[in-house]
Design a protein around this motif. Structure first.
Motif, short mmCIF file in Angstrom:
data_model
loop_
_atom_site.label_atom_id
_atom_site.label_comp_id
_atom_site.label_asym_id
_atom_site.label_seq_id
_atom_site.Cartn_x
_atom_site.Cartn_y
_atom_site.Cartn_z
N GLN A 139 0.86 -1.19 0.00
CA GLN A 139 0.00 0.00 0.00
C GLN A 139 0.89 1.23 0.00
O GLN A 139 1.62 1.50 0.97
N ALA A 140 0.83 1.96 -1.09
CA ALA A 140 1.54 3.23 -1.19
C ALA A 140 0.70 4.32 -0.56
O ALA A 140 -0.53 4.20 -0.46
N LYS A 167 12.26 0.07 -8.19
CA LYS A 167 11.95 1.36 -8.79
C LYS A 167 11.30 2.25 -7.73
O LYS A 167 10.70 1.75 -6.78
N PRO A 168 11.38 3.57 -7.91
CA PRO A 168 10.73 4.47 -6.94
C PRO A 168 9.24 4.15 -6.76
O PRO A 168 8.70 4.29 -5.65
N GLU A 169 8.58 3.70 -7.81
CA GLU A 169 7.15 3.39 -7.69
C GLU A 169 6.87 2.13 -6.88
O GLU A 169 5.72 1.81 -6.61
N ASP A 170 7.92 1.41 -6.48
CA ASP A 170 7.74 0.28 -5.58
C ASP A 170 7.66 0.72 -4.12
O ASP A 170 7.40 -0.10 -3.24
N SER A 185 3.12 -5.31 -12.80
CA SER A 185 4.09 -4.26 -12.48
C SER A 185 5.38 -4.81 -11.86
O SER A 185 6.40 -4.11 -11.85
N VAL A 186 5.36 -6.04 -11.34
CA VAL A 186 6.55 -6.59 -10.68
C VAL A 186 7.05 -7.84 -11.36
O VAL A 186 8.10 -8.38 -10.96
N LYS A 187 6.34 -8.31 -12.36
CA LYS A 187 6.72 -9.55 -13.02
C LYS A 187 8.13 -9.44 -13.59
O LYS A 187 8.48 -8.45 -14.23
N THR A 201 11.30 1.85 0.85
CA THR A 201 11.45 3.15 0.21
C THR A 201 12.57 3.06 -0.81
O THR A 201 13.69 2.68 -0.48
N VAL A 202 12.24 3.42 -2.04
CA VAL A 202 13.21 3.37 -3.14
C VAL A 202 13.48 4.78 -3.61
O VAL A 202 12.56 5.48 -4.06
N SER A 203 14.71 5.21 -3.48
CA SER A 203 15.07 6.57 -3.89
C SER A 203 15.55 6.57 -5.34
O SER A 203 16.16 5.60 -5.82
#
Length: 116
Positions: free
Chosen positions: A39-40, A86-89, A62-64, A113-115
């Motif tokens: 959950q973002a 990725k940042p969207e993860d 999106s993660v495959k 958190t992905v920067s």
């Protein structure tokens, strides 16, 4: 009473990797399909990856190809190996049964958190 304890999150740069773990107490693990959700902030919880009691897996598009779910029935633990992040993860990641109903409580989750 079922408890789910997630761990392994953290701060990582884009392209990096993390491995999440979820230890499941109680009787649900052995016969249930399990899943990882995330959950973002400001978004609904979504299913990321699932694994049947027999080990068959499936993934959100999106993660495959980047994430791998696994389970250790002896340790009652579900894992999520996350590569090429990725940042969207960025999200709080939770594990639970695959076909969730309100009968199953959520754990505290683990922050990823992905920067960029």
């Amino acid at each position: 009473q079922v408890q789910l304890v997630e761990s392994g999150g953290g701060l990582v740069q884009a392209g990096g990797s993390l491995r999440l773990s979820c230890v499941v107490s109680g009787s649900i693990f052995r016969t249930n399909d399990m899943a990882w959700y995330r959950q973002a902030r400001g978004k609904q919880r979504e299913l990321v990856a699932a694994i049947t009691s027999g080990g068959t897996t499936n993934y959100a598009d999106s993660v495959k190809g980047r994430f791998t779910i696994a389970r250790d029935n002896g340790k009652k633990t579900v894992y999520l190996q996350m590569n090429s992040l990725k940042p969207e993860d960025t999200a709080v990641y939770y594990c639970n049964v695959r076909y969730w109903t309100p009968n199953y409580a959520w754990g505290q989750g683990t922050q990823v958190t992905v920067s960029s």
